[in-house]
Motif scaffolding. Structure first.
Motif, PDB file in Angstrom:
ATOM      1  N   ALA A   1       1.558  -1.371   1.541  1.00  0.00           N
ATOM      2  CA  ALA A   1       2.588  -0.793   0.685  1.00  0.00           C
ATOM      3  C   ALA A   1       1.563   0.135  -0.241  1.00  0.00           C
ATOM      4  O   ALA A   1       0.387  -0.084  -0.607  1.00  0.00           O
ATOM      5  CB  ALA A   1       3.230  -1.784  -0.392  1.00  0.00           C
ATOM      6  N   HIS A   2       2.181   1.172  -0.883  1.00  0.00           N
ATOM      7  CA  HIS A   2       1.619   2.131  -1.875  1.00  0.00           C
ATOM      8  C   HIS A   2       2.475   2.209  -2.865  1.00  0.00           C
ATOM      9  O   HIS A   2       3.738   2.494  -2.787  1.00  0.00           O
ATOM     10  CB  HIS A   2       1.451   3.663  -1.148  1.00  0.00           C
ATOM     11  CG  HIS A   2       0.920   4.450  -2.191  1.00  0.00           C
ATOM     12  ND1 HIS A   2      -0.393   4.495  -2.528  1.00  0.00           N
ATOM     13  CD2 HIS A   2       1.571   5.481  -3.031  1.00  0.00           C
ATOM     14  CE1 HIS A   2      -0.405   5.631  -3.638  1.00  0.00           C
ATOM     15  NE2 HIS A   2       0.571   6.273  -3.865  1.00  0.00           N
ATOM     16  N   LEU A   3       1.861   1.971  -4.148  1.00  0.00           N
ATOM     17  CA  LEU A   3       2.629   1.754  -5.262  1.00  0.00           C
ATOM     18  C   LEU A   3       2.194   2.991  -6.292  1.00  0.00           C
ATOM     19  O   LEU A   3       1.088   3.217  -6.244  1.00  0.00           O
ATOM     20  CB  LEU A   3       2.597   0.550  -5.930  1.00  0.00           C
ATOM     21  CG  LEU A   3       3.361  -0.764  -5.356  1.00  0.00           C
ATOM     22  CD1 LEU A   3       2.693  -1.065  -4.168  1.00  0.00           C
ATOM     23  CD2 LEU A   3       3.155  -1.860  -6.401  1.00  0.00           C
TER      24      LEU A   3
ATOM     25  N   CYS B   1       2.527  -1.650 -11.940  1.00  0.00           N
ATOM     26  CA  CYS B   1       3.155  -2.195 -11.171  1.00  0.00           C
ATOM     27  C   CYS B   1       2.524  -3.046  -9.965  1.00  0.00           C
ATOM     28  O   CYS B   1       1.696  -2.683  -9.396  1.00  0.00           O
ATOM     29  CB  CYS B   1       4.507  -1.634 -10.806  1.00  0.00           C
ATOM     30  SG  CYS B   1       3.996  -0.101  -9.615  1.00  0.00           S
ATOM     31  N   ALA B   2       3.137  -4.081  -9.438  1.00  0.00           N
ATOM     32  CA  ALA B   2       2.450  -4.681  -8.549  1.00  0.00           C
ATOM     33  C   ALA B   2       3.499  -5.509  -7.399  1.00  0.00           C
ATOM     34  O   ALA B   2       4.567  -5.823  -7.942  1.00  0.00           O
ATOM     35  CB  ALA B   2       1.759  -5.948  -8.898  1.00  0.00           C
ATOM     36  N   SER B   3       3.347  -5.654  -6.142  1.00  0.00           N
ATOM     37  CA  SER B   3       4.057  -6.172  -5.347  1.00  0.00           C
ATOM     38  C   SER B   3       3.754  -7.618  -4.842  1.00  0.00           C
ATOM     39  O   SER B   3       2.653  -7.573  -4.439  1.00  0.00           O
ATOM     40  CB  SER B   3       4.544  -5.114  -4.153  1.00  0.00           C
ATOM     41  OG  SER B   3       3.521  -4.922  -3.542  1.00  0.00           O
ATOM     42  N   ASN B   4       4.560  -8.439  -4.414  1.00  0.00           N
ATOM     43  CA  ASN B   4       4.193  -9.641  -3.783  1.00  0.00           C
ATOM     44  C   ASN B   4       5.337 -10.252  -2.993  1.00  0.00           C
ATOM     45  O   ASN B   4       6.610 -10.065  -3.229  1.00  0.00           O
ATOM     46  CB  ASN B   4       3.901 -10.459  -4.975  1.00  0.00           C
ATOM     47  CG  ASN B   4       3.346 -11.760  -4.441  1.00  0.00           C
ATOM     48  OD1 ASN B   4       2.762 -12.100  -3.450  1.00  0.00           O
ATOM     49  ND2 ASN B   4       3.666 -13.072  -5.015  1.00  0.00           N
TER      50      ASN B   4
ATOM     51  N   LYS C   1      16.381   2.824  -3.638  1.00  0.00           N
ATOM     52  CA  LYS C   1      15.381   3.885  -4.023  1.00  0.00           C
ATOM     53  C   LYS C   1      14.008   3.379  -3.940  1.00  0.00           C
ATOM     54  O   LYS C   1      13.142   4.131  -4.386  1.00  0.00           O
ATOM     55  CB  LYS C   1      15.750   4.677  -5.411  1.00  0.00           C
ATOM     56  CG  LYS C   1      17.071   5.359  -5.584  1.00  0.00           C
ATOM     57  CD  LYS C   1      17.222   5.658  -6.967  1.00  0.00           C
ATOM     58  CE  LYS C   1      18.542   6.556  -7.158  1.00  0.00           C
ATOM     59  NZ  LYS C   1      18.905   6.922  -8.258  1.00  0.00           N
ATOM     60  N   ASN C   2      13.841   2.214  -3.586  1.00  0.00           N
ATOM     61  CA  ASN C   2      12.353   1.793  -3.379  1.00  0.00           C
ATOM     62  C   ASN C   2      11.808   1.824  -4.832  1.00  0.00           C
ATOM     63  O   ASN C   2      10.493   2.177  -4.951  1.00  0.00           O
ATOM     64  CB  ASN C   2      11.562   2.290  -2.400  1.00  0.00           C
ATOM     65  CG  ASN C   2      11.975   2.010  -0.821  1.00  0.00           C
ATOM     66  OD1 ASN C   2      13.126   0.958  -0.898  1.00  0.00           O
ATOM     67  ND2 ASN C   2      11.368   2.286  -0.185  1.00  0.00           N
TER      68      ASN C   2
ATOM     69  N   VAL D   1       7.451   3.595  -7.880  1.00  0.00           N
ATOM     70  CA  VAL D   1       8.050   3.949  -6.424  1.00  0.00           C
ATOM     71  C   VAL D   1       7.320   3.222  -5.543  1.00  0.00           C
ATOM     72  O   VAL D   1       5.895   3.476  -5.438  1.00  0.00           O
ATOM     73  CB  VAL D   1       8.198   5.280  -6.243  1.00  0.00           C
ATOM     74  CG1 VAL D   1       8.929   5.666  -4.728  1.00  0.00           C
ATOM     75  CG2 VAL D   1       9.189   5.925  -7.269  1.00  0.00           C
ATOM     76  N   VAL D   2       7.704   2.491  -4.382  1.00  0.00           N
ATOM     77  CA  VAL D   2       6.819   1.649  -3.454  1.00  0.00           C
ATOM     78  C   VAL D   2       7.413   2.501  -2.049  1.00  0.00           C
ATOM     79  O   VAL D   2       8.488   2.582  -1.926  1.00  0.00           O
ATOM     80  CB  VAL D   2       7.371   0.188  -3.236  1.00  0.00           C
ATOM     81  CG1 VAL D   2       6.690  -0.366  -2.251  1.00  0.00           C
ATOM     82  CG2 VAL D   2       6.914  -0.263  -4.775  1.00  0.00           C
TER      83      VAL D   2
END
Length: 122
Positions: free
Chosen positions: A2-4, A96-99, A76-77, A23-24
């Motif tokens: 993923a790219h944030l 921001c971060a994803s998990n 819209k991710n 946006v991811v």
């Protein structure tokens, strides 16, 4: 992988509002929990908010509760952080971060954006 990418930071006066966006791309956004963290100069990165993939679970740091709102648009991710009544102590770089799992711990998050700077003047 993923790219944030965050956007929406800027310089404002105390009491003003800003909305940050993240946006991811390159991953299954709708299955990720998303977190917002911030880091003021000379301090450790701290938790701000987190939202589960379905938006059913949301948690805020005590310092922002009642002023900040996080929400997401899976079509819209994109995840958002609406910040109202900003104060000088909110000055920081916001990430921001994803998990996969919903968590308020920065150690749980796999992917991070580059950050967007928010400066609040009194």
């Amino acid at each position: 992988q993923a790219h944030l990418e965050e956007s929406g930071g800027g310089s404002v006066q105390a009491g003003d509002s800003l909305t940050l966006s993240c946006v991811v791309s390159g991953g299954m956004f709708s299955r990720y929990a998303m977190g917002w963290f911030r880091q003021a100069s000379g301090t450790e990165r701290e938790f701000v908010s987190t939202i589960s993939w379905s938006s059913a679970s949301i948690k805020y740091a005590d310092s922002v509760k009642g002023r900040f709102t996080t929400y997401r648009d899976n079509d819209k991710n994109t995840v958002y952080l609406q910040m109202n009544n900003l104060q000088p102590e909110d000055t920081a770089v916001y990430y921001c971060a994803s998990n996969i799992r919903w968590s308020d711990s920065k150690r749980e998050y796999d992917y991070w954006g580059q950050g967007t700077k928010v400066t609040v003047s009194s």
